[in-house]
Write a protein that holds these residues in place. Structure first.
Motif, PDB file in Angstrom:
ATOM      1  N   TRP A  12      -4.997  -5.515   0.811  1.00  0.00           N
ATOM      2  CA  TRP A  12      -4.128  -6.788   0.076  1.00  0.00           C
ATOM      3  C   TRP A  12      -5.294  -6.997  -0.968  1.00  0.00           C
ATOM      4  CZ3 TRP A  12      -3.776 -11.207  -3.182  1.00  0.00           C
ATOM      5  CH2 TRP A  12      -2.728 -11.623  -4.137  1.00  0.00           C
ATOM      6  N   GLU A  49      -8.817  -7.137  -1.094  1.00  0.00           N
ATOM      7  CA  GLU A  49      -9.298  -5.609  -0.972  1.00  0.00           C
ATOM      8  C   GLU A  49      -9.270  -5.239  -2.468  1.00  0.00           C
ATOM      9  OE1 GLU A  49     -10.991  -1.577   0.309  1.00  0.00           O
ATOM     10  OE2 GLU A  49     -10.632  -2.770   1.480  1.00  0.00           O
ATOM     11  N   ARG A  50      -7.932  -4.513  -2.500  1.00  0.00           N
ATOM     12  CA  ARG A  50      -7.124  -3.693  -3.570  1.00  0.00           C
ATOM     13  C   ARG A  50      -6.911  -4.696  -4.975  1.00  0.00           C
ATOM     14  NH1 ARG A  50      -1.244  -3.171  -2.782  1.00  0.00           N
ATOM     15  NH2 ARG A  50      -1.808  -3.299  -0.889  1.00  0.00           N
ATOM     16  N   HIS A  82     -10.738  -4.771  -6.446  1.00  0.00           N
ATOM     17  CA  HIS A  82     -10.644  -3.272  -7.208  1.00  0.00           C
ATOM     18  C   HIS A  82      -9.819  -3.608  -8.571  1.00  0.00           C
ATOM     19  CE1 HIS A  82     -12.175  -1.240  -3.922  1.00  0.00           C
ATOM     20  NE2 HIS A  82     -12.589  -0.740  -3.688  1.00  0.00           N
ATOM     21  N   ILE A  84      -6.338   3.307  -6.032  1.00  0.00           N
ATOM     22  CA  ILE A  84      -6.776   2.024  -5.615  1.00  0.00           C
ATOM     23  C   ILE A  84      -5.227   1.354  -4.642  1.00  0.00           C
ATOM     24  CG2 ILE A  84      -6.323  -0.597  -6.124  1.00  0.00           C
ATOM     25  CD1 ILE A  84      -8.397   0.382  -8.756  1.00  0.00           C
ATOM     26  N   ALA A  85      -4.140   1.355  -5.183  1.00  0.00           N
ATOM     27  CA  ALA A  85      -2.924   1.749  -4.422  1.00  0.00           C
ATOM     28  C   ALA A  85      -3.079   2.385  -3.159  1.00  0.00           C
ATOM     29  CB  ALA A  85      -1.711   2.886  -4.970  1.00  0.00           C
ATOM     30  N   LYS A  86      -3.796   3.049  -2.547  1.00  0.00           N
ATOM     31  CA  LYS A  86      -3.836   3.221  -1.319  1.00  0.00           C
ATOM     32  C   LYS A  86      -4.622   1.779  -0.060  1.00  0.00           C
ATOM     33  CE  LYS A  86      -2.804   8.039  -1.642  1.00  0.00           C
ATOM     34  NZ  LYS A  86      -3.918   9.581  -1.550  1.00  0.00           N
ATOM     35  N   ILE A  87      -4.998   1.533  -0.638  1.00  0.00           N
ATOM     36  CA  ILE A  87      -6.093   0.462   0.087  1.00  0.00           C
ATOM     37  C   ILE A  87      -4.654  -0.573   0.745  1.00  0.00           C
ATOM     38  CG2 ILE A  87      -7.950  -1.395   0.076  1.00  0.00           C
ATOM     39  CD1 ILE A  87      -8.631  -0.256  -2.737  1.00  0.00           C
ATOM     40  N   ASP A  88      -5.110  -0.076   1.691  1.00  0.00           N
ATOM     41  CA  ASP A  88      -4.405  -1.445   3.070  1.00  0.00           C
ATOM     42  C   ASP A  88      -4.615  -3.006   2.243  1.00  0.00           C
ATOM     43  OD1 ASP A  88      -2.907   0.375   3.819  1.00  0.00           O
ATOM     44  OD2 ASP A  88      -4.782   1.615   5.484  1.00  0.00           O
ATOM     45  N   SER A 118       0.796  -1.033   0.064  1.00  0.00           N
ATOM     46  CA  SER A 118      -0.398   0.003   0.507  1.00  0.00           C
ATOM     47  C   SER A 118       0.929   1.371  -0.081  1.00  0.00           C
ATOM     48  CB  SER A 118      -0.760   0.082   1.163  1.00  0.00           C
ATOM     49  OG  SER A 118      -1.442   1.642   1.631  1.00  0.00           O
TER      50      SER A 118
END
Length: 508
Positions: free
Chosen positions: A196, A198-199, A202, A190-194, A154
């Motif tokens: 993994w 969930e990221r 997306h 999307i890259a900020k989603i902690d 993230s």
């Protein structure tokens, strides 16, 4: 017509023609002098007489004689731990803006490795140099207009006192140049989603919106992402949704164990380009298609030294003995395994990064990563390195027409009091573990004389457990390392192996 792509390709071709005359040995000598000069007034530089070292006739020799080896535990205990309280000018001028969190492969708590502004710039420049080297791969101009999927940790970095913390892939992604942002996917949001999972969800949902030409990341996590995209869109392979995918820039671990399972997700072969980016810096990248070796970045903020990888120089914890001899780039030899040492613009000095490398081309300073010092299995004299283990996995894949993306091993004293090599191998086919064990034992005997001798004496046999590859991924997730800069423990000690076996049993 790919007008922008032709412009970019033309700039790359011209720039590379001016930058290809680098002399690696001379470049390294200059890097060392610049590092010492920059840090001579720090506490570390004053303690180890950097000013006097710079006046020596042979600066490299004086440096190696004056400054001892440091692994993370030693340099953190003696120097870096004070940075957490805001101390400045310790091993590098000023105070680092970032710390890269790295639990590596064996630690239970995160290492905090300083990342200075100079290191961020060095990593950016190494990345640019890698892009410039693409001219050697003869890609068509339209390739340079496609988007790049960079799958790391993230970019939502955590504030800690006066600095930010996160994994190196998240730190570098949060510092990408402005001109690159239109190419970069999955994009900042999307890259900020902690989380993994969930990221990746997306990414799968947005996959049809992107024209991906290249992937970048650690093979195991890239594979899981591709599998998720394929499943979400009910595809046969990834090229049905990203038809222009041509390149995978692999990093973090050797690609060879993942080659067969990775290729099974593609509609046609793509170009694999190896890179060597660690929490401590951007060390090397593959610069030409004639080889899968990587060229050391010799002119950009990192000075390299090399210790011959021999059992008598390595302690049980993987660190070097005090009097282990080192050589600089000008004295290395072909096909000799070396423990890699680095001194950097982040204030690491004669730092044992934990990897072993071998030179395939000395003049070009090209290397292959051959293993980890902590993954060197010599409990009963077998002297088994990771590259030999990887080779054996590939031979098993060929013999049994199967895929083995993950494995781990321990030299374990079993219930009869004898030592066995106990392997856990990730595999989804219905294979016989006894057949695998017999074939594995045979391959290792052929490849390694020391292993063959050990098998006739203290090492009584090979035991194999076949488990789903997903168990390895869940092990990383349980350690809160899913999707990051993860290197699966290829070799465990008996204490860690017991925790692993308990975990595996809990997954059944």
């Amino acid at each position: 017509m790919a007008i922008l792509g032709n412009i970019i390709k033309g700039v790359i071709d011209i720039t590379d023609s001016f930058s290809s005359e680098l002399n690696p040995v001379e470049a390294q000598q200059e890097v060392l002098k610049k590092l010492l000069d920059k840090a001579k007034d720090t506490e570390f530089g004053l303690h180890y007489n950097f000013e006097n070292i710079l006046e020596a006739d042979n600066v490299a020799k004086a440096f190696s004689e004056e400054v001892p080896y440091f692994d993370y535990n030693k340099i953190n205990k003696e120097w870096w731990h004070r940075l957490q309280d805001g101390a400045e000018n310790l091993t590098w001028p000023g105070h680092p803006k970032y710390f890269a969190l790295s639990s590596g492969t064996t630690g239970t708590s995160s290492k905090r490795i300083p990342v200075t502004d100079e290191m961020i710039e060095a990593i950016k420049q190494a990345g640019i140099n890698q892009v410039l080297a693409l001219t050697h791969f003869n890609f068509e101009a339209d390739f340079f207009e496609k988007e790049i999927m960079m799958l790391g940790s993230s970019t939502n970095l955590q504030k800690n006192n006066e600095h930010l913390e996160g994994e190196i892939s998240g730190i570098t992604a949060s510092n990408i140049p402005f001109w690159f942002r239109s190419y970069y996917k999955p994009g900042e949001e999307i890259a900020k989603i902690d989380d993994w999972d969930e990221r990746v969800q997306h990414i799968a949902e947005n996959a049809r919106n992107w024209d991906i030409g290249a992937l970048s990341g650690i093979p195991s996590w890239i594979e899981l992402m591709l599998q998720k995209v394929i499943a979400h869109h009910d595809l046969n392979h990834i090229h049905e949704i990203w038809p222009n995918l041509q390149v995978f820039t692999s990093g973090g671990v050797a690609f060879s164990p993942y080659e067969k399972s990775f290729n099974a997700l593609l509609g046609h072969p793509i170009t694999i380009i190896d890179t060597y980016l660690a929490s401590e810096g951007f060390m090397a990248f593959q610069a030409r298609p004639e080889t899968d070796a990587m060229q050391l970045v010799t002119d950009n903020g990192i000075y390299f030294e090399f210790v011959p990888f021999k059992p008598e120089y390595i302690r049980e914890d993987g660190s070097l003995v005090t009097d282990a001899p080192s050589v600089s780039l000008k004295d290395v030899q072909l096909n000799q395994d070396y423990v890699l040492l680095i001194s950097t613009v982040s204030g690491a000095w004669r730092y044992e990064i934990g990897d072993t490398v071998a030179f395939t081309d000395v003049e070009r300073a090209e290397i292959k990563i051959t293993g980890r010092t902590k993954f060197f299995l010599n409990t009963v004299g077998s002297q088994l390195s990771v590259n030999k283990m990887d080779d054996a996995m590939q031979k098993l894949e060929e013999k049994f027409s199967t895929k083995i993306p993950e494995y781990t091993i321990c030299a374990k004293r079993c219930e009869d009091g004898e030592f066995y090599h106990c392997w856990y191998i990730g595999n989804e086919d219905n294979l016989d573990s006894e057949d695998i064990a017999q074939a594995l034992d045979g391959f290792l005997k052929e490849a390694n004389h020391n292993y063959e001798v050990a098998r006739s004496k203290a090492l009584k046999g090979v035991r194999v457990q076949l488990i789903p590859p997903a168990v390895f991924h869940e092990w990383s997730a349980a350690s809160k390392k899913k999707g990051g800069q993860v290197k699966m423990e290829r070799v465990m000690n008996e204490e860690k192996f017991q925790v692993w076996e308990d975990f595996v049993n809990s997954q059944k």
